[in-house]
Every structure is written in structure tokens, then in C-alpha cells.
Motif scaffolding. Sequence first.
Motif, PDB file in Angstrom:
ATOM      1  N   THR A  42     132.199 -28.226 -27.983  1.00 18.16           N
ATOM      2  CA  THR A  42     133.448 -28.598 -28.649  1.00 18.16           C
ATOM      3  C   THR A  42     134.315 -27.353 -28.772  1.00 18.16           C
ATOM      4  O   THR A  42     133.852 -26.310 -29.233  1.00 18.16           O
ATOM      5  CB  THR A  42     133.192 -29.184 -30.051  1.00 18.16           C
ATOM      6  OG1 THR A  42     132.598 -30.475 -29.922  1.00 18.16           O
ATOM      7  CG2 THR A  42     134.500 -29.327 -30.830  1.00 18.16           C
ATOM      8  N   LYS A  69     133.307 -31.365 -24.136  1.00 13.34           N
ATOM      9  CA  LYS A  69     133.120 -32.650 -24.800  1.00 13.34           C
ATOM     10  C   LYS A  69     134.354 -33.043 -25.589  1.00 13.34           C
ATOM     11  O   LYS A  69     134.810 -34.178 -25.553  1.00 13.34           O
ATOM     12  CB  LYS A  69     131.902 -32.588 -25.715  1.00 13.34           C
ATOM     13  CG  LYS A  69     131.660 -33.837 -26.566  1.00 13.34           C
ATOM     14  CD  LYS A  69     130.419 -33.650 -27.424  1.00 13.34           C
ATOM     15  CE  LYS A  69     130.226 -34.824 -28.372  1.00 13.34           C
ATOM     16  NZ  LYS A  69     131.238 -34.825 -29.457  1.00 13.34           N
ATOM     17  N   GLU A  70     134.918 -32.075 -26.330  1.00 14.02           N
ATOM     18  CA  GLU A  70     136.062 -32.362 -27.195  1.00 14.02           C
ATOM     19  C   GLU A  70     136.886 -31.102 -27.410  1.00 14.02           C
ATOM     20  O   GLU A  70     136.336 -30.007 -27.539  1.00 14.02           O
ATOM     21  CB  GLU A  70     135.579 -32.905 -28.547  1.00 14.02           C
ATOM     22  CG  GLU A  70     136.712 -33.246 -29.510  1.00 14.02           C
ATOM     23  CD  GLU A  70     136.202 -33.781 -30.836  1.00 14.02           C
ATOM     24  OE1 GLU A  70     136.438 -34.973 -31.110  1.00 14.02           O
ATOM     25  OE2 GLU A  70     135.554 -33.022 -31.583  1.00 14.02           O
ATOM     26  N   ALA A 117     132.574 -30.193 -37.158  1.00 15.18           N
ATOM     27  CA  ALA A 117     131.605 -29.933 -36.084  1.00 15.18           C
ATOM     28  C   ALA A 117     130.180 -30.183 -36.553  1.00 15.18           C
ATOM     29  O   ALA A 117     129.334 -30.672 -35.792  1.00 15.18           O
ATOM     30  CB  ALA A 117     131.759 -28.499 -35.587  1.00 15.18           C
ATOM     31  N   GLN A 119     129.186 -32.380 -38.508  1.00 14.56           N
ATOM     32  CA  GLN A 119     128.941 -33.821 -38.542  1.00 14.56           C
ATOM     33  C   GLN A 119     128.669 -34.386 -37.153  1.00 14.56           C
ATOM     34  O   GLN A 119     128.090 -35.461 -37.019  1.00 14.56           O
ATOM     35  CB  GLN A 119     130.144 -34.535 -39.165  1.00 14.56           C
ATOM     36  CG  GLN A 119     130.424 -34.150 -40.612  1.00 14.56           C
ATOM     37  CD  GLN A 119     131.756 -34.677 -41.102  1.00 14.56           C
ATOM     38  OE1 GLN A 119     132.342 -35.590 -40.517  1.00 14.56           O
ATOM     39  NE2 GLN A 119     132.263 -34.088 -42.181  1.00 14.56           N
ATOM     40  N   GLU A 120     129.121 -33.645 -36.123  1.00 10.65           N
ATOM     41  CA  GLU A 120     128.947 -34.085 -34.735  1.00 10.65           C
ATOM     42  C   GLU A 120     127.662 -33.473 -34.168  1.00 10.65           C
ATOM     43  O   GLU A 120     127.676 -32.420 -33.538  1.00 10.65           O
ATOM     44  CB  GLU A 120     130.154 -33.668 -33.891  1.00 10.65           C
ATOM     45  CG  GLU A 120     131.454 -34.325 -34.273  1.00 10.65           C
ATOM     46  CD  GLU A 120     131.476 -35.795 -33.845  1.00 10.65           C
ATOM     47  OE1 GLU A 120     130.714 -36.165 -32.928  1.00 10.65           O
ATOM     48  OE2 GLU A 120     132.263 -36.558 -34.436  1.00 10.65           O
ATOM     49  N   ARG A 121     126.553 -34.131 -34.374  1.00  3.42           N
ATOM     50  CA  ARG A 121     125.264 -33.567 -33.958  1.00  3.42           C
ATOM     51  C   ARG A 121     125.104 -33.510 -32.446  1.00  3.42           C
ATOM     52  O   ARG A 121     124.222 -32.817 -31.936  1.00  3.42           O
ATOM     53  CB  ARG A 121     124.119 -34.365 -34.591  1.00  3.42           C
ATOM     54  CG  ARG A 121     124.100 -34.255 -36.116  1.00  3.42           C
ATOM     55  CD  ARG A 121     122.854 -34.867 -36.706  1.00  3.42           C
ATOM     56  NE  ARG A 121     122.835 -34.704 -38.163  1.00  3.42           N
ATOM     57  CZ  ARG A 121     122.394 -33.623 -38.782  1.00  3.42           C
ATOM     58  NH1 ARG A 121     121.934 -32.607 -38.072  1.00  3.42           N
ATOM     59  NH2 ARG A 121     122.406 -33.555 -40.098  1.00  3.42           N
ATOM     60  N   SER A 122     125.935 -34.244 -31.728  1.00  4.23           N
ATOM     61  CA  SER A 122     125.851 -34.195 -30.269  1.00  4.23           C
ATOM     62  C   SER A 122     126.457 -32.918 -29.703  1.00  4.23           C
ATOM     63  O   SER A 122     126.235 -32.574 -28.546  1.00  4.23           O
ATOM     64  CB  SER A 122     126.554 -35.413 -29.658  1.00  4.23           C
ATOM     65  OG  SER A 122     127.929 -35.437 -30.024  1.00  4.23           O
ATOM     66  N   THR A 123     127.219 -32.199 -30.527  1.00  4.07           N
ATOM     67  CA  THR A 123     127.778 -30.913 -30.101  1.00  4.07           C
ATOM     68  C   THR A 123     126.750 -29.813 -30.326  1.00  4.07           C
ATOM     69  O   THR A 123     126.210 -29.666 -31.411  1.00  4.07           O
ATOM     70  CB  THR A 123     129.059 -30.590 -30.884  1.00  4.07           C
ATOM     71  OG1 THR A 123     130.087 -31.507 -30.515  1.00  4.07           O
ATOM     72  CG2 THR A 123     129.538 -29.170 -30.582  1.00  4.07           C
ATOM     73  N   ARG A 198     126.061 -24.509 -32.906  1.00  6.16           N
ATOM     74  CA  ARG A 198     126.550 -25.354 -34.005  1.00  6.16           C
ATOM     75  C   ARG A 198     125.574 -25.375 -35.173  1.00  6.16           C
ATOM     76  O   ARG A 198     125.984 -25.401 -36.347  1.00  6.16           O
ATOM     77  CB  ARG A 198     126.777 -26.785 -33.502  1.00  6.16           C
ATOM     78  CG  ARG A 198     127.377 -27.722 -34.554  1.00  6.16           C
ATOM     79  CD  ARG A 198     127.188 -29.184 -34.179  1.00  6.16           C
ATOM     80  NE  ARG A 198     125.788 -29.539 -34.069  1.00  6.16           N
ATOM     81  CZ  ARG A 198     124.996 -29.824 -35.101  1.00  6.16           C
ATOM     82  NH1 ARG A 198     125.482 -29.820 -36.327  1.00  6.16           N
ATOM     83  NH2 ARG A 198     123.728 -30.139 -34.910  1.00  6.16           N
TER      84      ARG A 198
END
Length: 362
Positions: A42, A69-70, A117, A119-123, A198
Motif C-alpha cells: 500500500t 495494491k492501493e 493500514a 486494519q488492512e491485514r492483506s497489506t 505493516r
Amino acid sequence: MEAIFLLLTLLVIPYVFLGLVILVKGRNQNIVKDYNYKPTVTIYLPTFNEEKNIERKLDNLLAQTYPIKEILIVDCSTDGTVQIIEQYQRRFPLIRLIRQPQRTGAARTMNEAINLAMQERSTEIFVKTDCDSISGPSALSELIANFADERIGAVTGIYVVDKGVEKYYRKFMHSIQVAESNIDSTLIAHSCWLAFRRSLLEPVRENSAAEDTEEFLLVRKKGYKTIIDPSVVSSEEVPVNYKLRLTQKSRRSQGIVKVLQDNLDMLLNPKFSKYGSLVLPIEWFILVLSPVLLVALVGVITYMLYITYPLLAVGLIAVIVGAVIHRSNILFAIIDTELNGISGFIKSVLTGNGNGLWERVR
């Protein structure tokens, strides 16, 4: 005279030691990369009245060869920046825009991005970059490849300037940071490209004036290395005159010195290995002690020359004055570093970080 020679020797020793450290450790970076390592990324991009830069910056990010990703943009602009971002959003869904009702400062804005970030565990990797920095298409790929080494917690790139005192200043500082990275970890982070695992992120002080460097130090506190990668190169806007440049550098020094003061418990602490015993003392020396010692050293040398060879004393003064007048030389880069350090130290003692809001300097 013997007393003067003894004083001169004592003043010279720290600089000789620093020179040896740079000579031995500051030439080549000991980095092992794996370009097959592909964590999710991210990008965090803070913006404030960037309508002149945002289009170029987004094009630069979208041109990176590494998949993103973002792109998380946190904005508090009052100009046309948002309208341009929204145009890009319609074409590129990976762009996410978070609007702030008012300007809150770099540290608070970064904390907001960090909380999102986390909160976004996929990052897996959180990358910060500034809107006025531009780099080649492989910069992100080079940056991320460092994280194949599980010991690496954060990586920063470098800014490059082609002319003026800034060129020599940055070469000097980059050599020191390469040496620090080879010894253990470097302290100072540059937001041209700045990447973290992260899982290691945590909010910084809300009024921090060096939020990037503070986050770097927090990562090292957790036992991970923080390094500089000279192959991750960016260019950026530089202040249009020396007065603005001095304001910018002094402000950055102020923030970094405050970070050092707030984490004094790490200095010479064996828990942090060579980072505590060597890297942090180097930074304290450069930013705080060296300006005072350098004035004393020049004074002693000038006095010694004056009482033995007066013309040489005049020549030394002329060289220093000439360096200050012309500015674009390595000698003035060193003088400039010392001026920034002492100015930042005085301001950090007198005012701390203030409220974390700064007037833009470009």
C-alpha cells in the motif's frame, strides 16, 4: 604551546574517527535482495495543495513496475488537487482518497494512514512517498526487494540533487547513512520512498516534526534493522534560495534532535547493540556536539597559525569565507551541516516540536 597541541589533538580525534567510519563502512552498501519476494504493498501519499505536482506524481506511481495494491491519499487541500485525484480515481480503482476537513500536520496525517493500514491485514508493506518526489520505474521494486531479509523492518531511499550546496550536503549525509546501515541501522528516514513492514507500524507523537525518522526509530526499538538503499533514487523540489533552504534544514534538524532527546534511553544501551553504542553517538555528535567542537577546532588552528605563520592564518580565514560566499562546495556543505545541527538543537530545547504544523517551504 604543548597545551595547545594537546587541545588540538583532542578536538581532531572525533573527526578522524568519523572519517574512518565513513571510509571503511560508507563506500558500499551490504544489501542482499530477492526480486522474487512479492509482498502486497500500500502506498501512502499525503497531499496539501499539490495541484502542480499531483498529476505527475500519480503518473510516476502508476508507472512503477512493482504491483501496487492501493494508493492511499490523505488530503487536506484547498486548491484543485482533489479534482485531479478524482479524475484519476475514475480510471484507476486502486486509488483511495481520504479527505481531512482541515490541515492537522504531517504526524497526525501519517497516524491516520497508519491506523487505516493496520486494519488492512492483506497489506504487508506500507510505503510512504512525497508528492514532489519523482523516481524511475524500478524504484519501488528495488525498495521492496530488501524485505526478503527478515531482519529488515524499514527501508528508505535517497534524494539526489545535481547542483549547488545541496548536492554536496546530500552526498556527505548519504555516505554517513550507508555506513550506519552497514554497522547496524540508520536513524534518518527520507520520505521520497520510505517502506515499513505493516506489522511493525505504530502511531508517532502527534506533534512530531520528524515523523518519518521517529517511525524508523520505533521499528529499530522492536529489534528490526532500518537501512538506506542508495539504488532507490528520487529527485525533488529544492528551496529556491538559501534562506528558505536553511529554514527547511533547520526545521528538519529540530525534529530529528527532538526524536534523539525523547529516546535518550537508547543511547549507549547494550540492548540495542551497535545502534546504541555507535550509530546514535554518531548522530548526537553530528547534530549537537560537532558544531561546538568545529568552532573550537577552527579557533585553535587559526591561533596556532597566527602565532607561527600569520599569513597562513589569513589564508585559512580566506578559504572559509570563500566557501561561505560561493556555497557550492564540499567545505560549505560541512559548514552547512553544522549550522543546521546547532540551529535545530537550540530550537528543540527552546520550543520542542510546537504543534506539529509547519509553513510549507519550497
